[in-house]
Design a protein around this motif. Structure first.
Motif, PDB file in Angstrom:
ATOM      1  N   LEU A 217     -41.706   0.031   3.073  1.00 44.43           N
ATOM      2  CA  LEU A 217     -42.380   0.754   1.996  1.00 44.43           C
ATOM      3  C   LEU A 217     -41.450   1.789   1.378  1.00 44.43           C
ATOM      4  O   LEU A 217     -40.658   2.429   2.072  1.00 44.43           O
ATOM      5  CB  LEU A 217     -43.636   1.443   2.539  1.00 44.43           C
ATOM      6  CG  LEU A 217     -44.779   0.512   2.922  1.00 44.43           C
ATOM      7  CD1 LEU A 217     -45.838   1.278   3.701  1.00 44.43           C
ATOM      8  CD2 LEU A 217     -45.394  -0.127   1.684  1.00 44.43           C
ATOM      9  N   PRO A 266     -46.910   4.420  -2.055  1.00 42.58           N
ATOM     10  CA  PRO A 266     -45.729   3.690  -1.593  1.00 42.58           C
ATOM     11  C   PRO A 266     -45.983   2.181  -1.711  1.00 42.58           C
ATOM     12  O   PRO A 266     -47.086   1.724  -1.445  1.00 42.58           O
ATOM     13  CB  PRO A 266     -45.601   4.105  -0.124  1.00 42.58           C
ATOM     14  CG  PRO A 266     -46.933   4.644   0.269  1.00 42.58           C
ATOM     15  CD  PRO A 266     -47.565   5.167  -0.977  1.00 42.58           C
ATOM     16  N   VAL A 267     -44.961   1.444  -2.147  1.00 41.27           N
ATOM     17  CA  VAL A 267     -45.100  -0.019  -2.248  1.00 41.27           C
ATOM     18  C   VAL A 267     -43.925  -0.680  -1.537  1.00 41.27           C
ATOM     19  O   VAL A 267     -42.881  -0.059  -1.309  1.00 41.27           O
ATOM     20  CB  VAL A 267     -45.142  -0.517  -3.711  1.00 41.27           C
ATOM     21  CG1 VAL A 267     -46.479  -0.220  -4.342  1.00 41.27           C
ATOM     22  CG2 VAL A 267     -44.009   0.067  -4.533  1.00 41.27           C
ATOM     23  N   LYS A 278     -41.518  -8.519 -13.875  1.00 41.58           N
ATOM     24  CA  LYS A 278     -42.701  -9.072 -14.540  1.00 41.58           C
ATOM     25  C   LYS A 278     -42.994  -8.284 -15.821  1.00 41.58           C
ATOM     26  O   LYS A 278     -43.272  -8.870 -16.867  1.00 41.58           O
ATOM     27  CB  LYS A 278     -43.882  -8.977 -13.582  1.00 41.58           C
ATOM     28  CG  LYS A 278     -45.081  -9.774 -14.006  1.00 41.58           C
ATOM     29  CD  LYS A 278     -46.082  -9.731 -12.875  1.00 41.58           C
ATOM     30  CE  LYS A 278     -47.477  -9.982 -13.343  1.00 41.58           C
ATOM     31  NZ  LYS A 278     -48.439  -9.755 -12.272  1.00 41.58           N
TER      32      LYS A 278
ATOM     33  N   ASN B 359     -49.236 -12.208  -1.131  1.00 47.37           N
ATOM     34  CA  ASN B 359     -49.299 -11.671  -2.489  1.00 47.37           C
ATOM     35  C   ASN B 359     -48.271 -12.356  -3.382  1.00 47.37           C
ATOM     36  O   ASN B 359     -47.159 -12.632  -2.954  1.00 47.37           O
ATOM     37  CB  ASN B 359     -49.038 -10.160  -2.422  1.00 47.37           C
ATOM     38  CG  ASN B 359     -49.551  -9.420  -3.628  1.00 47.37           C
ATOM     39  OD1 ASN B 359     -50.207 -10.005  -4.482  1.00 47.37           O
ATOM     40  ND2 ASN B 359     -49.254  -8.139  -3.697  1.00 47.37           N
ATOM     41  N   ASP B 360     -48.667 -12.641  -4.610  1.00 48.70           N
ATOM     42  CA  ASP B 360     -47.827 -13.422  -5.514  1.00 48.70           C
ATOM     43  C   ASP B 360     -47.553 -12.624  -6.791  1.00 48.70           C
ATOM     44  O   ASP B 360     -48.500 -12.187  -7.449  1.00 48.70           O
ATOM     45  CB  ASP B 360     -48.578 -14.719  -5.850  1.00 48.70           C
ATOM     46  CG  ASP B 360     -47.713 -15.689  -6.628  1.00 48.70           C
ATOM     47  OD1 ASP B 360     -46.969 -15.246  -7.524  1.00 48.70           O
ATOM     48  OD2 ASP B 360     -47.787 -16.895  -6.334  1.00 48.70           O
ATOM     49  N   PRO B 361     -46.274 -12.434  -7.143  1.00 46.41           N
ATOM     50  CA  PRO B 361     -45.954 -11.613  -8.316  1.00 46.41           C
ATOM     51  C   PRO B 361     -46.590 -12.126  -9.606  1.00 46.41           C
ATOM     52  O   PRO B 361     -46.744 -11.369 -10.563  1.00 46.41           O
ATOM     53  CB  PRO B 361     -44.431 -11.705  -8.420  1.00 46.41           C
ATOM     54  CG  PRO B 361     -43.964 -12.158  -7.101  1.00 46.41           C
ATOM     55  CD  PRO B 361     -45.078 -12.946  -6.472  1.00 46.41           C
ATOM     56  N   ARG B 362     -46.965 -13.388  -9.648  1.00 40.82           N
ATOM     57  CA  ARG B 362     -47.555 -13.939 -10.878  1.00 40.82           C
ATOM     58  C   ARG B 362     -49.025 -13.580 -11.017  1.00 40.82           C
ATOM     59  O   ARG B 362     -49.625 -13.739 -12.061  1.00 40.82           O
ATOM     60  CB  ARG B 362     -47.379 -15.462 -10.887  1.00 40.82           C
ATOM     61  CG  ARG B 362     -45.916 -15.865 -10.970  1.00 40.82           C
ATOM     62  CD  ARG B 362     -45.729 -17.318 -10.673  1.00 40.82           C
ATOM     63  NE  ARG B 362     -46.100 -17.638  -9.290  1.00 40.82           N
ATOM     64  CZ  ARG B 362     -45.943 -18.830  -8.736  1.00 40.82           C
ATOM     65  NH1 ARG B 362     -45.427 -19.803  -9.438  1.00 40.82           N
ATOM     66  NH2 ARG B 362     -46.300 -19.040  -7.493  1.00 40.82           N
ATOM     67  N   ASP B 363     -49.588 -13.092  -9.924  1.00 41.19           N
ATOM     68  CA  ASP B 363     -50.994 -12.688  -9.931  1.00 41.19           C
ATOM     69  C   ASP B 363     -51.136 -11.368 -10.697  1.00 41.19           C
ATOM     70  O   ASP B 363     -50.388 -10.427 -10.438  1.00 41.19           O
ATOM     71  CB  ASP B 363     -51.420 -12.499  -8.461  1.00 41.19           C
ATOM     72  CG  ASP B 363     -52.916 -12.437  -8.286  1.00 41.19           C
ATOM     73  OD1 ASP B 363     -53.572 -11.767  -9.104  1.00 41.19           O
ATOM     74  OD2 ASP B 363     -53.420 -13.042  -7.330  1.00 41.19           O
ATOM     75  N   PRO B 364     -52.097 -11.264 -11.631  1.00 38.48           N
ATOM     76  CA  PRO B 364     -52.232 -10.004 -12.382  1.00 38.48           C
ATOM     77  C   PRO B 364     -52.522  -8.797 -11.487  1.00 38.48           C
ATOM     78  O   PRO B 364     -52.211  -7.665 -11.855  1.00 38.48           O
ATOM     79  CB  PRO B 364     -53.414 -10.259 -13.318  1.00 38.48           C
ATOM     80  CG  PRO B 364     -53.558 -11.738 -13.386  1.00 38.48           C
ATOM     81  CD  PRO B 364     -53.023 -12.303 -12.116  1.00 38.48           C
ATOM     82  N   PHE B 366     -51.120  -8.267  -8.636  1.00 39.35           N
ATOM     83  CA  PHE B 366     -50.008  -8.181  -7.686  1.00 39.35           C
ATOM     84  C   PHE B 366     -49.705  -6.748  -7.242  1.00 39.35           C
ATOM     85  O   PHE B 366     -49.696  -6.431  -6.054  1.00 39.35           O
ATOM     86  CB  PHE B 366     -48.762  -8.809  -8.312  1.00 39.35           C
ATOM     87  CG  PHE B 366     -47.502  -8.622  -7.512  1.00 39.35           C
ATOM     88  CD1 PHE B 366     -47.347  -9.244  -6.285  1.00 39.35           C
ATOM     89  CD2 PHE B 366     -46.463  -7.830  -7.987  1.00 39.35           C
ATOM     90  CE1 PHE B 366     -46.187  -9.085  -5.543  1.00 39.35           C
ATOM     91  CE2 PHE B 366     -45.300  -7.655  -7.253  1.00 39.35           C
ATOM     92  CZ  PHE B 366     -45.161  -8.293  -6.028  1.00 39.35           C
ATOM     93  N   LEU B 367     -49.483  -5.868  -8.220  1.00 40.36           N
ATOM     94  CA  LEU B 367     -49.088  -4.505  -7.871  1.00 40.36           C
ATOM     95  C   LEU B 367     -50.254  -3.742  -7.220  1.00 40.36           C
ATOM     96  O   LEU B 367     -50.047  -2.961  -6.291  1.00 40.36           O
ATOM     97  CB  LEU B 367     -48.576  -3.770  -9.114  1.00 40.36           C
ATOM     98  CG  LEU B 367     -47.836  -2.463  -8.850  1.00 40.36           C
ATOM     99  CD1 LEU B 367     -46.605  -2.672  -7.994  1.00 40.36           C
ATOM    100  CD2 LEU B 367     -47.441  -1.790 -10.165  1.00 40.36           C
ATOM    101  N   SER B 370     -50.395  -4.707  -3.662  1.00 37.09           N
ATOM    102  CA  SER B 370     -49.268  -4.107  -2.958  1.00 37.09           C
ATOM    103  C   SER B 370     -49.534  -2.631  -2.676  1.00 37.09           C
ATOM    104  O   SER B 370     -49.282  -2.134  -1.580  1.00 37.09           O
ATOM    105  CB  SER B 370     -48.004  -4.274  -3.803  1.00 37.09           C
ATOM    106  OG  SER B 370     -46.889  -3.792  -3.107  1.00 37.09           O
ATOM    107  N   ILE B 371     -50.071  -1.940  -3.677  1.00 35.77           N
ATOM    108  CA  ILE B 371     -50.367  -0.514  -3.511  1.00 35.77           C
ATOM    109  C   ILE B 371     -51.465  -0.318  -2.460  1.00 35.77           C
ATOM    110  O   ILE B 371     -51.359   0.548  -1.594  1.00 35.77           O
ATOM    111  CB  ILE B 371     -50.778   0.116  -4.861  1.00 35.77           C
ATOM    112  CG1 ILE B 371     -49.552   0.239  -5.774  1.00 35.77           C
ATOM    113  CG2 ILE B 371     -51.422   1.482  -4.664  1.00 35.77           C
ATOM    114  CD1 ILE B 371     -49.868   0.668  -7.192  1.00 35.77           C
ATOM    115  N   CYS B 373     -52.227  -2.257   0.055  1.00 36.52           N
ATOM    116  CA  CYS B 373     -51.657  -2.517   1.387  1.00 36.52           C
ATOM    117  C   CYS B 373     -50.794  -1.336   1.821  1.00 36.52           C
ATOM    118  O   CYS B 373     -50.870  -0.882   2.971  1.00 36.52           O
ATOM    119  CB  CYS B 373     -50.825  -3.794   1.375  1.00 36.52           C
ATOM    120  SG  CYS B 373     -51.792  -5.284   1.170  1.00 36.52           S
ATOM    121  N   GLY B 374     -49.959  -0.844   0.906  1.00 38.85           N
ATOM    122  CA  GLY B 374     -49.078   0.280   1.227  1.00 38.85           C
ATOM    123  C   GLY B 374     -49.879   1.508   1.642  1.00 38.85           C
ATOM    124  O   GLY B 374     -49.527   2.209   2.587  1.00 38.85           O
TER     125      GLY B 374
END
Lengths: 383, 471
Positions: A217, A266-267, A278, B359-364, B366-367, B370-371, B373-374
């Motif tokens: 992270l 954090p990411v 993207k 998680n897949d970056p192509r998924d709208p 995605f971020l 990720s956030i 989970c973080g």
């Protein structure tokens, strides 16, 4: 928005490095949210990022030149000094030493002498770095300087931060209040490091390789949030100054303290890179996770190290993969901003997604890059 | 066991192991004592088993102080639910039933036989007098809490039944969706928390931060709504908010069309991202529970929920059929959520990492994922830090004494190895000696061993190349 946003004027504010990346965001932020404030921008060259207006004046100044700096401060007599000026991370050691350490000492002297009330220093989250993982660290972590500090830049920042905090309520100037802001992974419009670096990898076609497992992270912080935090700190110091000589309770005290500032989200390191690609318009094929090539962290560092030696041997400068970069993209580095939230009332005002959008757009425009139909970033002719 | 299950566990032995371990080693913290129970209470437990598959077991293991109150609370809520769900009851009859349910549970002998015959939990309401009898025996403070929640929930349900808009178009905004989850699950969280605190089995501070128990209910309910999309849609119910699905499809039903497979997954990712925002509050809540049986009761459904997110996230199957976590996984999760918060946090972290890996970056979203989970990882790090500020100052320096100790340890190791080796050698020789004394012919054994290991040239030609002879 927070109460500090409603303060129409912060008095007369000097911003050093006000034409730089963070500095010019600060100027714009003050112009927008504290419109009655008088701003004096000090920078080596003041032609770029110049937003001069009736209340915003620009001065060519070198903070390493104590005598001329003293004269300028005699003339300006600012209420607040926000010291963002710093050489680039990779600048020569002598320059880092001179500007970050001596320059900061000079500024502290000049500001205290002319009766400045509040001094906010832009430190760096890297001052607590020792090279390894940093997980959810807060201000209890000690500042690392000298031989334990792997980055000379962070060493000079750490020394300067300690000097700034020692100057708070000093014997000679008990009415001079200071604090330090430690931003982590700053990015946004005007960025020359994070976003251009990540987009550069895309341009070179390096988007398929991933160093490490991507479980690490990382804090990336939008520049506007950092500017905002500086102004919250300045406002808080001014409020403390108004009740001098009393000292607030330890739990509420702002002066003499350092604060980590992040986006509080954090990411995973490579997730951020992919989100940037993207936002720049990378095609679905380029973002396909099945096509990603994962290099083990240790192996990546080994390759990075080998590349450095090869490039050094061939006198070719720095390779695109170095030991440092490999290490950086495989370790945890994220922080806890609880202290800034409690004492400064900080909360990010721009989220990560929006920050990335703004940063990417501005960097693409500046560099004259755009996404081609083939999925590659093309270079347009620069004007 | 079905043959498909046998096949599944044959290739997933670690899940089979979890089932065996749970069955062999799980000791309930408390056990109910049926001999001392009244007739009506026995009936209540019968209906608890009858109406609930997942909750019955954990409720029956609860601390004796809360065993009956929570069993009654569950059955009261189940009763309300059975009335709300039954589309065969006329609105004019249903509305007052829901709104006055808190009074009905106080009337001795009250029951209701107006449910349609297809309603699976009909029997509970037909014999509801047993629940009423047990309710009337509860301590007044517990009665007050159950009554209050029954009133709030009954009113909330009645409002939804009355709302024609909701019945035709389902839930509109994300806010509406969260409000619906509040009525059917958030209120349960409130009631349970009040019961826990009243019985002194949880930290009273939990009541000062209502957003924590709200998140407990929201997370469970939202995950159920995500997982059950296919089943709900087949029954013409829509709980996914239009604000979310309208970004991906024009008509809600289109999510299940095979050609929309990718788009539907994007939509469910956004739903998962919204649900995951509750997780840190849930973990925080669980830190406030003092009693092991209450912890188990609250933690098990949460662990199941996070595993269900992982199952549904980017899984197109959920739009075609009902997806469920396996029994093996469930046993593993139950073992991990009946110990302590740290073990549970490790489980959460494991599932969060799995979600992150999918998680897949192509998924709208995605971020956002990720956030989310973080944030969960950061929260777990904040309550169970793996780093401390002191550790990072300076590296350990070996002083003279430490160095001497280290040297000593090194030689100790050598001596130990020599002693062990010597003893082994001695025993070996001794055994050979005894055997020899007893008449063992080592010479013959040695030569026969030599023949098998290194056959002589003559014999080997015949054995290995029989074809040559014929040629």
């Amino acid at each position: 928005m927070q109460s500090a946003e409603r303060i129409k004027s912060l008095g007369h504010v000097v911003i050093t490095g006000g034409c730089g990346f963070l500095g010019h965001h600060l100027v714009q932020h003050i112009q927008q949210y504290h419109p009655k404030t008088q701003i004096s921008v000090l920078d080596l060259r003041t032609l770029h990022n110049n937003f001069s207006s009736e209340s915003t004046k620009y001065f060519d100044a070198d903070i390493t030149d104590l005598n001329s700096l003293r004269d300028l401060f005699e003339e300006l007599k600012p209420d607040v000094v926000i010291h963002t000026a710093s050489p680039h991370l990779d600048a020569p050691r002598a320059v880092l030493q001179k500007v970050n350490i001596e320059g900061t000492e000079n500024l502290l002297k000049c500001a205290a002498e002319v009766g400045t009330k509040a001094f906010v220093y832009t430190s760096s989250a890297s001052v607590v770095m020792e090279g390894g993982d940093l997980k959810n660290v807060d201000e209890r972590w000690p500042v690392i300087t000298g031989k334990d500090q792997p980055e000379f830049y962070a060493h000079t920042k750490g020394i300067a931060e300690q000097t700034v905090l020692r100057a708070n309520r000093s014997k000679e100037h008990p009415q001079f209040l200071t604090c330090a802001i430690r931003p982590a992974g700053i990015f946004g419009e005007g960025d020359v490091q994070v976003i251009p670096g990540i987009l550069g990898a895309l341009k070179r076609g390096q988007y398929k390789a991933q160093l490490g497992s991507n479980d690490n992270l990382f804090d990336f912080t939008y520049v506007g949030n950092i500017a905002y935090a500086h102004l919250l700190a300045a406002g808080a110091l001014l409020s403390t100054h108004a009740i001098l000589p009393s000292i607030p309770l330890d739990m509420e005290r702002v002066d003499g303290e350092a604060y980590f500032i992040t986006n509080d989200t954090p990411v995973y390191f490579w997730d951020f890179a992919r989100a940037v690609w993207k936002a720049a318009g990378a095609s679905d094929a380029m973002l396909d996770p099945k096509k990603v090539w994962v290099l083990h962290a240790d192996f990546a560092m080994f390759i990075g190290n080998a590349m450095e030696w090869v490039y050094w041997g061939l006198r070719k400068g720095a390779p695109s993969l170095t030991w440092q970069k490999a290490k950086f993209s495989t370790i945890n580095r994220y922080h806890n901003v609880g202290k800034a939230k409690k004492r400064l009332g900080y909360d990010p005002i721009v989220d990560l997604e929006e920050g990335i959008k703004r940063g990417v757009q501005s960097v693409l425009e500046r560099e004259g890059w755009k996404m081609g139909p083939g999925g590659v970033v093309e270079v347009k002719k620069k004007q | 066991m079905k043959s498909s299950e046998i096949l599944y566990y044959a290739v997933h032995p670690q899940e089979l192991r979890a089932i065996v371990q749970w069955m062999v080693w799980h000791n309930p913290v408390h056990e109910r004592n049926p001999e001392k129970e009244s007739e009506t209470l026995k009936q209540c437990f019968y209906y608890l088993d009858f109406t609930s598959r997942s909750f019955a077991a954990v409720i029956k293991e609860l601390n004796p102080e809360l065993l009956v109150p929570i069993c009654v609370f569950y059955l009261v809520l189940r009763g309300l639910d059975t009335i709300e769900d039954d589309m065969s009851i006329q609105l004019s009859e249903k509305e007052p039933l829901l709104r006055n349910f808190d009074q009905s549970i106080e009337k001795e002998g009250w029951n209701y036989d107006g449910n349609g015959s297809r309603e699976k939990d009909r029997e509970l309401l037909v014999h509801f007098e047993c629940v009423v009898a047990e309710f009337r025996n509860l301590k007044p403070v517990y009665r007050e809490i159950i009554k209050d929640i029954a009133k709030k929930m009954g009113d909330g349900m009645a409002d939804y039944c009355n709302n024609a808009e909701h019945n035709i178009h389902g839930v509109n905004s994300i806010k509406d969706y969260q409000l619906y989850c509040h009525y059917v699950a958030g209120l349960v969280g409130e009631g349970l928390t009040r019961l826990f605190v009243e019985s002194k089995l949880a930290n009273p501070a939990l009541l000062e931060r209502p957003e924590l128990h709200e998140s407990m209910g929201q997370f469970l309910q939202q995950i159920n709504i995500i997982r059950d999309i296919k089943e709900d849609l087949d029954d013409k119910r829509r709980f996914w908010p239009k604000e979310v699905w309208s970004k991906y499809v024009d008509k809600f039903e289109d999510l299940c069309k095979p050609e929309n497979k990718e788009i539907a997954m994007h939509c469910s990712s956004e739903m998962c991202a919204i649900a995951l925002e509750n997780v840190t509050d849930c973990l925080f809540y669980l830190a406030g529970i003092k009693d092991q049986s209450v912890f188990n009761f609250a933690a098990i459904p949460q662990a199941m929920a996070v595993a269900t997110v992982e199952l549904c996230f980017r899984n197109p199957d959920m739009f075609q059929r009902n997806v469920k976590i396996t029994k093996g996984q469930a046993c593993q999760l139950m073992m991990e959520s009946t110990q302590n918060l740290q073990v549970l946090c490790d489980t959460f972290k494991r599932y969060v990492r799995k979600i992150h890996k999918k998680n897949d970056p192509r998924d709208p979203s995605f971020l956002k994922i990720s956030i989310a989970c973080g944030k969960i990882e950061q929260f777990i790090e904040s309550i169970f830090p793996t780093q401390k500020p002191k550790e990072i100052t300076g590296k350990p320096v070996l002083d003279e004494k430490a160095k001497a100790e280290k040297d000593e340890a090194y030689w100790d190791g050598i001596y130990m190895a020599a002693a062990a080796g010597g003893a082994l050698l001695f025993v070996t020789f001794f055994m050979f000696f005894i055997a020899w004394m007893a008449g063992a012919r080592f010479d013959l054994a040695f030569s026969s061993m030599k023949d098998t290991l290194f056959p002589s040239g003559k014999g080997s030609g015949q054995l290995t190349n029989p074809e040559h002879k014929e040629l």
